[in-house]
Write a protein that holds these residues in place. Sequence first.
Motif, PDB file in Angstrom:
ATOM      1  N   ARG A  85     -55.425  49.112 -62.118  1.00 32.79           N
ATOM      2  CA  ARG A  85     -55.561  49.233 -63.762  1.00 32.79           C
ATOM      3  C   ARG A  85     -56.810  48.033 -63.988  1.00 32.79           C
ATOM      4  O   ARG A  85     -57.564  48.345 -64.863  1.00 32.79           O
ATOM      5  CB  ARG A  85     -54.365  48.685 -64.316  1.00 32.79           C
ATOM      6  N   ILE A  89     -60.221  49.543 -65.746  1.00 35.10           N
ATOM      7  CA  ILE A  89     -60.671  49.127 -67.046  1.00 35.10           C
ATOM      8  C   ILE A  89     -62.202  48.324 -66.778  1.00 35.10           C
ATOM      9  O   ILE A  89     -63.012  48.547 -67.525  1.00 35.10           O
ATOM     10  CB  ILE A  89     -59.740  47.987 -67.628  1.00 35.10           C
ATOM     11  N   LEU A 195     -61.942  49.269 -74.087  1.00 39.32           N
ATOM     12  CA  LEU A 195     -61.128  48.326 -74.566  1.00 39.32           C
ATOM     13  C   LEU A 195     -59.672  49.138 -74.956  1.00 39.32           C
ATOM     14  O   LEU A 195     -58.870  48.407 -75.150  1.00 39.32           O
ATOM     15  CB  LEU A 195     -61.824  48.022 -76.033  1.00 39.32           C
ATOM     16  N   ALA A 196     -60.080  50.481 -75.559  1.00 40.70           N
ATOM     17  CA  ALA A 196     -58.937  51.227 -75.726  1.00 40.70           C
ATOM     18  C   ALA A 196     -57.778  51.318 -74.333  1.00 40.70           C
ATOM     19  O   ALA A 196     -56.509  51.248 -74.619  1.00 40.70           O
ATOM     20  CB  ALA A 196     -59.104  52.771 -76.244  1.00 40.70           C
ATOM     21  N   SER A 197     -58.256  51.463 -73.460  1.00 47.09           N
ATOM     22  CA  SER A 197     -57.480  51.570 -71.920  1.00 47.09           C
ATOM     23  C   SER A 197     -56.923  50.304 -71.791  1.00 47.09           C
ATOM     24  O   SER A 197     -55.850  49.914 -71.385  1.00 47.09           O
ATOM     25  CB  SER A 197     -58.510  51.932 -70.931  1.00 47.09           C
ATOM     26  N   TRP A 198     -57.523  49.049 -71.954  1.00 47.69           N
ATOM     27  CA  TRP A 198     -57.223  47.780 -71.888  1.00 47.69           C
ATOM     28  C   TRP A 198     -55.614  47.546 -72.654  1.00 47.69           C
ATOM     29  O   TRP A 198     -54.911  46.919 -72.290  1.00 47.69           O
ATOM     30  CB  TRP A 198     -58.080  46.813 -72.273  1.00 47.69           C
ATOM     31  N   ILE A 199     -55.993  48.024 -73.798  1.00 48.22           N
ATOM     32  CA  ILE A 199     -54.780  47.788 -74.917  1.00 48.22           C
ATOM     33  C   ILE A 199     -53.876  48.740 -74.579  1.00 48.22           C
ATOM     34  O   ILE A 199     -52.548  48.361 -74.604  1.00 48.22           O
ATOM     35  CB  ILE A 199     -55.277  47.911 -76.323  1.00 48.22           C
ATOM     36  N   LEU A 200     -54.086  49.950 -74.363  1.00 51.07           N
ATOM     37  CA  LEU A 200     -53.143  51.056 -74.197  1.00 51.07           C
ATOM     38  C   LEU A 200     -52.265  51.638 -72.932  1.00 51.07           C
ATOM     39  O   LEU A 200     -51.280  51.862 -73.082  1.00 51.07           O
ATOM     40  CB  LEU A 200     -53.471  52.500 -74.974  1.00 51.07           C
ATOM     41  N   ALA A 203     -49.329  47.940 -68.588  1.00 51.72           N
ATOM     42  CA  ALA A 203     -49.893  46.706 -67.728  1.00 51.72           C
ATOM     43  C   ALA A 203     -49.450  46.835 -66.505  1.00 51.72           C
ATOM     44  O   ALA A 203     -50.248  46.178 -65.535  1.00 51.72           O
ATOM     45  CB  ALA A 203     -49.225  45.412 -68.326  1.00 51.72           C
TER      46      ALA A 203
END
Length: 452
Positions: A85, A89, A195-200, A203
């Motif tokens: 991940r 990102i 940024l969207a991948s980081w949030i959605l 984890a």
Amino acid sequence: MDATKSSLLPKPKEGLKKKFVISAMIVSNFIAWSCLSLMAPFFPIEAKMKGLGETVIGLIYSSSELVIFLMSPLMGRLISTVSPRFFYITGILVIGVTGILFGVLDKSPPYVPFTATCFAVRMTQATGVASLISASFMIASQNYPENIGTIYGILETAVGLGFMAGPAMGGGLYQLGGYGLPFWVLGGCTFACGLASWILLPAKQRTQECSATDDKDQSVWTIFTSPWVWFGSCTNICAYGAGLIWMPVLSLHLKQFHLSQVAIGLMYTIPPGMYAITTPLWGYLIDWKIPPPVLILTGLILLSILCLVFGPAPFLPLQNDMVTCVVTLVLMGLCMGPVIVSSIKCMVEGARNLGFDANGANFGVVGGVVQSSVCLGTLVSPLLGGSLTERFGFAWMMVAGAIIALIPIILFGPFLAYVAYDKCKSKAAKKNYDTLNGEVTVDNDIVMTALK
């Protein structure tokens, strides 16, 4: 439904999570590769104004392939120390930032400063691409280990469509707003996707499989002890080498037909378009147990024949016309799909036979080796195409492409023949064993019979 059977079914949330992850990867790969390829229609014009020659412009393009070739195995190894991940990102964000930076390079002084900054930004962007593709391959293998052919085919479709859409969007935005607009728009979209991948994105992507402390922590070089990995790598290199050898000189070849620049640009989109559309189908068929070596051998032979026809070869009684060019490019794109996806399947199976599936982190090494072989083919093919055409002409250059397509068959033919013979021998031995033990197979049911 009893508790035992219900426990074997996948949890709905787990299935939705996997679909969301793959959907995000498809969108990210499409936008990222669009950002990487958007400069093709207009960058040579701007570079010429800065005093760069064709050779330097070509080196700026090919530097990205060289960096991806060198960095992909390293990225695959480094993934085991952090997580897929993080590299996924980070790769998207780096591609987006460098894309935006490329939009201000026209303000750089000409000659050496402009050349140096172009190389620096392009090579940094390629590092982000290496990170993205290695992490994508690993995440896909973790979420869909039994359908890696289908998933890889879908991801390759996103990549192919990105390569197609990038130049088209870049040319349109350049005409609309000048040099910087294409880079700012697509670079910004790529950064926003990161940024969207980081949030959605979840984890934790199976962190227990990403630990470098697992029992089987394979070396980067371990994978090259498998003949299937060598066969898949050689197939990748030669397929891209033969299938793309015409790219740097196609526009010159098509001048004899008096086509417009728009029509010539559309000709370039035919093979990647056919490849992108059909790769999910080939991945699905391979996952349904169609032997990958059969598709590879068939595809390489057809690709070799198409190279001879596309020339056309001086020793063939064929006419050089527009219809032949279009049909040949369409069929080339169709032939590339089964060859590339099947070669990936061979490399994956070779790695699994070495125990790489025991540790998900180690599977990042497989993705790095896969992408390195792809980039080596895409790096060598334009260089060969340009130099051979300059020395011997387009027709003989395509003859060289036909020979390149047959190299995996020549080198690995004895190995494949031995594997086929050993498999047939094993089936015959099993059949004799079953007969001696009184086992008779009827309609998939095993019936025990008494020995006479």
